[in-house]
Write an enzyme that holds these catalytic residues in place. Structure first.
Site, mmCIF file in Angstrom:
data_model
loop_
_atom_site.group_PDB
_atom_site.id
_atom_site.type_symbol
_atom_site.label_atom_id
_atom_site.label_comp_id
_atom_site.label_asym_id
_atom_site.label_seq_id
_atom_site.Cartn_x
_atom_site.Cartn_y
_atom_site.Cartn_z
ATOM 1 N N HIS A 10 0.802 -1.088 -0.127
ATOM 2 C CA HIS A 10 0.035 -0.113 0.186
ATOM 3 C C HIS A 10 0.732 0.999 0.068
ATOM 4 C CE1 HIS A 10 0.632 -0.695 4.445
ATOM 5 N NE2 HIS A 10 0.687 0.548 4.404
ATOM 6 N N GLU A 46 -8.235 4.539 9.744
ATOM 7 C CA GLU A 46 -7.811 4.255 8.193
ATOM 8 C C GLU A 46 -8.959 3.747 7.436
ATOM 9 O OE1 GLU A 46 -4.341 1.523 9.430
ATOM 10 O OE2 GLU A 46 -5.643 0.298 7.844
ATOM 11 N N HIS A 87 3.840 7.316 3.657
ATOM 12 C CA HIS A 87 4.821 6.192 3.446
ATOM 13 C C HIS A 87 4.466 5.108 2.330
ATOM 14 C CE1 HIS A 87 1.691 4.358 6.145
ATOM 15 N NE2 HIS A 87 1.948 3.236 5.312
ATOM 16 N N GLU A 137 7.325 0.815 5.012
ATOM 17 C CA GLU A 137 6.818 -0.182 5.922
ATOM 18 C C GLU A 137 7.027 -1.487 5.268
ATOM 19 O OE1 GLU A 137 2.855 0.765 6.902
ATOM 20 O OE2 GLU A 137 2.334 -1.231 7.351
#
Ligand code: MC0
Length: 153
Positions: A10, A46, A87, A137
């Site tokens: 993602h 989220e 990110h 991440e």
């Protein structure tokens, strides 16, 4: 050399108002919400918008992140940068091994032990100052690839 990082899992995007931003992505691009949750530890609410399935059995998402606490990483980052791309997350079948390998190359991870990410995934982060200015991440999806059941958790 084939990489153990087999997909873009993602892209994390910081926003001030999750509902309004979800509506923007729906109205502008036609992306629908696949999953929503609140992660208290990370201090975010989220929404995951699924873009496509990937060849490794996982999927790629946009992750819209609204801070729920002033002391969260996202709130701190937005105070400095405003809304935007926060990110990038790479997917792997084994987050512990991949993190150890990268740490062995002299790059700092942010956690000693992996933590809980979206949809029951297991995650760690690499320090942006060691990764050419990108907060990276590393994500191991929950068994079943996309976390199984969806909705608000
Ligand atoms: C900070 N920096 C970044 C950055 N955040 N650079 C690129 N991208 C980012 N997102 C840079 C700053 O500009 C600064 O550079 C330096 O790193 C130190 O930043 P700081 O503002 O002093 O902040 P720190 O050091 O207190 O925290 C930064 C750090 C933190 C990356 C360690 O944000 C963190 O722990 N992040 C991991 C957790 C996280 O981001 N959670 C939210 C997503 P200069 O040059 O000024 O020194 S939660 C999530 O994503 C979940 C739920 C999921 O995917 O499943």
């Amino acid at each position: 050399m084939s990489s153990p990082l087999t997909r873009i899992d993602h892209i994390g995007i910081a926003c001030r108002d999750l509902d309004e931003t979800v509506e923007f992505y729906r109205a502008t691009y036609g992306f629908e919400v696949f999953h929503t949750e609140t992660n208290e530890e990370q201090g975010v609410r989220e929404a995951m918008l699924k873009i496509n399935d990937t060849g490794d059995g996982g999927a790629s998402y946009l992750q819209l992140l609204e801070p729920i606490r002033e002391d969260s990483a996202i709130a701190k980052w937005m105070a400095k940068n405003g809304e935007g791309v926060h990110h990038i997350a790479f997917g792997t079948a084994d987050v512990v091994t991949v993190t150890d390998d990268i740490v062995g190359k002299g790059i700092r991870s942010l956690y000693e032990q992996p933590r809980r990410g979206s949809m029951g995934s297991t995650i760690n982060f690499l320090h942006p100052k060691d990764a050419h200015g990108v907060l990276v991440e590393l994500v191991q999806a929950a068994e079943g690839g996309d976390g199984g059941e969806h909705g608000e958790h």
